[in-house]
Design a protein around this motif. Structure first.
Motif, PDB file in Angstrom:
ATOM      1  N   GLY A  39       0.807  -1.222   0.000  1.00  0.00           N
ATOM      2  CA  GLY A  39       0.000   0.000   0.000  1.00  0.00           C
ATOM      3  C   GLY A  39       0.835   1.265   0.000  1.00  0.00           C
ATOM      4  N   MET A  40       2.063   1.178   0.527  1.00  0.00           N
ATOM      5  CA  MET A  40       2.847   2.394   0.710  1.00  0.00           C
ATOM      6  C   MET A  40       3.583   2.852  -0.549  1.00  0.00           C
ATOM      7  SD  MET A  40       6.015   0.969   0.567  1.00  0.00           S
ATOM      8  CE  MET A  40       7.198   1.968   1.456  1.00  0.00           C
ATOM      9  N   VAL A  41       3.559   2.034  -1.610  1.00  0.00           N
ATOM     10  CA  VAL A  41       4.394   2.353  -2.777  1.00  0.00           C
ATOM     11  C   VAL A  41       4.078   3.743  -3.335  1.00  0.00           C
ATOM     12  CG1 VAL A  41       4.897   1.668  -5.159  1.00  0.00           C
ATOM     13  CG2 VAL A  41       4.897  -0.049  -3.359  1.00  0.00           C
ATOM     14  N   ILE A  65       0.466  -6.861  -6.441  1.00  0.00           N
ATOM     15  CA  ILE A  65       0.910  -8.109  -7.065  1.00  0.00           C
ATOM     16  C   ILE A  65       2.217  -8.516  -6.391  1.00  0.00           C
ATOM     17  CG2 ILE A  65       1.847  -9.184  -9.166  1.00  0.00           C
ATOM     18  CD1 ILE A  65      -0.971  -8.617  -9.730  1.00  0.00           C
ATOM     19  N   ARG A  66       2.296  -9.759  -5.962  1.00  0.00           N
ATOM     20  CA  ARG A  66       3.591 -10.303  -5.505  1.00  0.00           C
ATOM     21  C   ARG A  66       3.744 -11.681  -6.133  1.00  0.00           C
ATOM     22  NH1 ARG A  66       3.956  -8.826   1.017  1.00  0.00           N
ATOM     23  NH2 ARG A  66       3.599  -6.604   0.744  1.00  0.00           N
ATOM     24  N   THR A  67       4.821 -11.874  -6.890  1.00  0.00           N
ATOM     25  CA  THR A  67       5.001 -13.173  -7.554  1.00  0.00           C
ATOM     26  C   THR A  67       6.227 -13.985  -7.125  1.00  0.00           C
ATOM     27  OG1 THR A  67       6.008 -12.045  -9.428  1.00  0.00           O
ATOM     28  CG2 THR A  67       3.699 -12.607  -9.633  1.00  0.00           C
ATOM     29  N   GLN A  84      -5.263  -7.512  -2.059  1.00  0.00           N
ATOM     30  CA  GLN A  84      -5.536  -6.109  -1.740  1.00  0.00           C
ATOM     31  C   GLN A  84      -5.039  -5.833  -0.331  1.00  0.00           C
ATOM     32  OE1 GLN A  84      -9.864  -5.664  -3.355  1.00  0.00           O
ATOM     33  NE2 GLN A  84      -9.271  -7.801  -3.219  1.00  0.00           N
ATOM     34  N   MET A  85      -4.459  -4.665  -0.180  1.00  0.00           N
ATOM     35  CA  MET A  85      -3.891  -4.338   1.111  1.00  0.00           C
ATOM     36  C   MET A  85      -4.571  -3.104   1.677  1.00  0.00           C
ATOM     37  SD  MET A  85       0.052  -4.362   2.034  1.00  0.00           S
ATOM     38  CE  MET A  85       0.137  -6.063   2.487  1.00  0.00           C
ATOM     39  N   ASN A  86      -5.232  -3.303   2.807  1.00  0.00           N
ATOM     40  CA  ASN A  86      -5.790  -2.152   3.517  1.00  0.00           C
ATOM     41  C   ASN A  86      -4.637  -1.493   4.266  1.00  0.00           C
ATOM     42  OD1 ASN A  86      -8.308  -3.067   2.755  1.00  0.00           O
ATOM     43  ND2 ASN A  86      -8.853  -3.877   4.769  1.00  0.00           N
ATOM     44  N   TRP A 197      -2.047  -8.342   9.931  1.00  0.00           N
ATOM     45  CA  TRP A 197      -1.838  -6.878   9.838  1.00  0.00           C
ATOM     46  C   TRP A 197      -0.409  -6.573  10.274  1.00  0.00           C
ATOM     47  CZ3 TRP A 197      -6.106  -3.078  12.020  1.00  0.00           C
ATOM     48  CH2 TRP A 197      -5.963  -1.820  11.410  1.00  0.00           C
ATOM     49  N   ASN A 198       0.242  -5.776   9.465  1.00  0.00           N
ATOM     50  CA  ASN A 198       1.620  -5.403   9.752  1.00  0.00           C
ATOM     51  C   ASN A 198       1.695  -3.895   9.963  1.00  0.00           C
ATOM     52  OD1 ASN A 198       4.380  -5.356   9.926  1.00  0.00           O
ATOM     53  ND2 ASN A 198       4.748  -5.634   7.743  1.00  0.00           N
ATOM     54  N   LEU A 199       2.158  -3.479  11.134  1.00  0.00           N
ATOM     55  CA  LEU A 199       2.315  -2.042  11.401  1.00  0.00           C
ATOM     56  C   LEU A 199       3.799  -1.717  11.278  1.00  0.00           C
ATOM     57  CD1 LEU A 199       0.184  -1.838  14.718  1.00  0.00           C
ATOM     58  CD2 LEU A 199      -0.642  -2.012  12.365  1.00  0.00           C
ATOM     59  N   VAL A 200       4.134  -0.924  10.282  1.00  0.00           N
ATOM     60  CA  VAL A 200       5.558  -0.618  10.064  1.00  0.00           C
ATOM     61  C   VAL A 200       5.865   0.776  10.605  1.00  0.00           C
ATOM     62  CG1 VAL A 200       7.421  -0.493   8.366  1.00  0.00           C
ATOM     63  CG2 VAL A 200       5.467  -1.999   7.947  1.00  0.00           C
ATOM     64  N   PHE A 201       6.933   0.831  11.402  1.00  0.00           N
ATOM     65  CA  PHE A 201       7.361   2.110  11.962  1.00  0.00           C
ATOM     66  C   PHE A 201       8.471   2.638  11.061  1.00  0.00           C
ATOM     67  CE2 PHE A 201       6.246  -0.709  15.728  1.00  0.00           C
ATOM     68  CZ  PHE A 201       4.906  -0.338  15.705  1.00  0.00           C
ATOM     69  N   ILE A 226       4.186   6.198   9.788  1.00  0.00           N
ATOM     70  CA  ILE A 226       3.501   4.904   9.929  1.00  0.00           C
ATOM     71  C   ILE A 226       3.043   4.432   8.565  1.00  0.00           C
ATOM     72  CG2 ILE A 226       1.375   3.803  10.774  1.00  0.00           C
ATOM     73  CD1 ILE A 226       3.477   4.099  12.962  1.00  0.00           C
ATOM     74  N   ASP A 227       3.269   3.129   8.323  1.00  0.00           N
ATOM     75  CA  ASP A 227       2.794   2.478   7.100  1.00  0.00           C
ATOM     76  C   ASP A 227       2.237   1.138   7.549  1.00  0.00           C
ATOM     77  OD1 ASP A 227       2.669   0.790   4.847  1.00  0.00           O
ATOM     78  OD2 ASP A 227       4.825   0.391   4.951  1.00  0.00           O
ATOM     79  N   THR A 228       0.960   0.895   7.340  1.00  0.00           N
ATOM     80  CA  THR A 228       0.461  -0.422   7.747  1.00  0.00           C
ATOM     81  C   THR A 228      -0.102  -1.183   6.558  1.00  0.00           C
ATOM     82  OG1 THR A 228      -1.907  -0.169   8.243  1.00  0.00           O
ATOM     83  CG2 THR A 228      -0.340   0.737   9.855  1.00  0.00           C
ATOM     84  N   GLY A 229      -0.102  -2.498   6.678  1.00  0.00           N
ATOM     85  CA  GLY A 229      -0.681  -3.331   5.628  1.00  0.00           C
ATOM     86  C   GLY A 229      -1.502  -4.442   6.246  1.00  0.00           C
ATOM     87  N   MET A 230      -2.818  -4.378   6.020  1.00  0.00           N
ATOM     88  CA  MET A 230      -3.675  -5.481   6.463  1.00  0.00           C
ATOM     89  C   MET A 230      -4.079  -6.268   5.220  1.00  0.00           C
ATOM     90  SD  MET A 230      -7.589  -5.527   7.824  1.00  0.00           S
ATOM     91  CE  MET A 230      -7.389  -5.165   9.548  1.00  0.00           C
TER      92      MET A 230
END
Ligand code: GLY
Length: 459
Positions: A39-41, A65-67, A84-86, A197-201, A226-230
């Motif tokens: 999501g952060m790209v 997409i991740r391959t 899909q990443m929330n 869910w990943n919370l990135v600092f 903060i960048d998170t990906g659920m």
């Protein structure tokens, strides 16, 4: 799944976040990245301080997409090529003390009050080795010490896998129960304890990325972010009470249609080796995953080709088509499955319905072309395999692989896959040598053809 997206966006919008649409799948601003993989790209320039964000807080549902793990698709409950990443993002605004309670509130608020209603007792969290600050915030938020696990760089330091912003992270896991594996938390069993869910600092700029654990920290980012990906599909699997992401409402209808066409029954599990899925189930999941991914990629303007993004799409489509053939259906299958995928995804992405004529014409033409390649190549390959097995060498020659590629357009990855299914290796080195010779000949030929009038290579 659509309701999970809606609630996620609503929760963060109510907490002052700007709702930002997904960026298209092809990553255009970064030469290191073929596709958006998080999501952060689309926000990287804000993290790096190259551009000033128009908002301090944002929320999105990003198509990704991740391959790299494509061979795992269908075998585990967690790997999908499209997902899909929330995500919620803070650009120098709140940090750990904001991200952790915001996440906790959404996942533990009861369903009837707009949350996801997860049982707090079944949630485990991880923090980076020395991140006492995050651990203390989790304790204050209500997670007991015994469900806070410390892990190293491989699991709890996040980057895009390329140079850019990165940071330690804290992940949330859901305990799906003893039927999924051993007790003891995420470090023991990641099938039972599903990361959702990943919370990135985000606080470092990294370079020389060689692996998840080998990179160089170039410096601190201008601000702490903060960048998170659920993982939306993972959350959907949990809330819909299904085993894996191929069985959620946005994917399962494609799988069911493929099962119906091929006369296979999904999930019967006969012939199951301990811990492994039946090969038919794996193939049906591959089909469902890849057909959806092809739809989303073509929808975002990618077309099949022999290089770069187009090749990823081509490979995904071929894997789906071949899996269907192995399940026993020999006719074109995309006209049967693509409309089902469209109906699954169009509620969230209406352009897939309005653009369907364009999308399907690319997809169907690609399938027709591939089926003729397969018809020509498979007979030759089958004969070569039988010959190699009779000779007892366990190996298919580089010459044969090259002939299949050069004369019949039969892609090497397919030769490798089919040979492996028959327990044979392929002399890849020999194949690559012949390819290099051919390229050298083509270059010499092009030089010789240059006339005094024009350089035809440009034409
Ligand atoms: N950017 C966070 C994640 O993809 O997990």
């Amino acid at each position: 799944t659509a309701e999970i997206k809606r609630r996620f966006l609503a929760h963060f919008e109510a907490n002052g976040h700007a709702v930002v649409p997904s960026a298209p799948l092809p990553a255009i601003d970064d030469p290191n990245l073929l596709f958006v993989n998080a999501g952060m790209v689309q926000f990287v320039p804000y993290f790096l301080g190259q551009r000033t964000p128009p908002f301090a807080r944002a929320v999105s549902v990003q198509k990704c997409i991740r391959t790299p793990d494509i061979d795992e698709v269908g075998k585990t409950s967690r790997h999908g090529t499209f997902f899909q990443m929330n995500g919620n993002f803070s650009f120098g605004d709140y940090f750990k003390e904001g991200a952790i309670p915001l996440a906790w509130e959404l996942v533990t608020t009861p369903v009837e009050r707009g949350g996801f209603g997860l049982d707090p007792e079944r949630i485990w969290v991880t923090v980076y080795l020395d991140d006492d600050e995050a651990a203390a915030i989790w304790r204050r938020t209500g997670v007991p010490e015994e469900r806070i696990v410390r892990r190293g760089k491989k699991d709890n330091f996040w980057s895009m896998g390329i140079p850019g912003p990165a940071g330690p992270c804290s992940e949330l896991y859901y305990d799906r129960g003893p039927q999924y594996g051993r007790a003891g938390g995420p470090a023991v069993d990641e099938d039972r304890y599903l990361e959702f869910w990943n919370l990135v600092f985000m606080q470092y700029d990294i370079a020389d990325v060689r692996s998840k654990e080998e990179f160089r920290v170039v410096g601190e980012l201008p601000a702490r972010n903060i960048d998170t990906g659920m993982g939306l599909e993972r959350m959907a699997a949990i809330l819909q009470g299904v085993d894996n992401l191929y069985e959620i409402d946005e994917v399962r209808p494609i799988l069911d249609r493929a099962a119906e066409l091929t006369g296979r029954r999904y999930g019967v599990g006969s012939g199951r080796v301990a811990g492994e899925s039946h090969p038919d189930d794996v193939r049906l999941r591959v089909v469902a995953d890849h057909v959806r991914t092809a739809l989303m990629l073509i929808g975002d303007g990618v077309t099949p080709s022999n290089e770069g993004r187009g090749y990823v799409l081509r490979r995904i489509m071929r894997r789906a088509i071949r899996a269907v053939r192995l399940l026993g259906w020999q006719d074109p299958v995309l006209p049967e499955l693509l409309p089902v995928a469209r109906d699954c995804m169009a509620p969230s992405y209406p352009e897939l319905a309005s653009e369907f004529d364009r999308i399907s014409s690319y997809a169907y033409a690609e399938e027709e072309a591939f089926l003729s390649t397969l018809r020509a190549g498979t007979t030759i390959l089958d004969a070569a395999i039988a010959q190699a097995r009779a000779a007892g060498g366990g190996r298919l020659s580089g010459e044969k692989a090259f002939q299949l590629h050069d004369t019949y357009g039969f892609p090497i990855d397919l030769t490798l896959e089919i040979a492996a299914e028959h327990g044979l290796r392929v002399d890849e080195e020999g194949f690559r040598r012949l390819m290099a010779d051919q390229r050298a000949r083509a270059r010499a030929d092009a030089r010789a053809r240059k006339t005094g009038h024009a350089d035809l290579s440009a034409y």
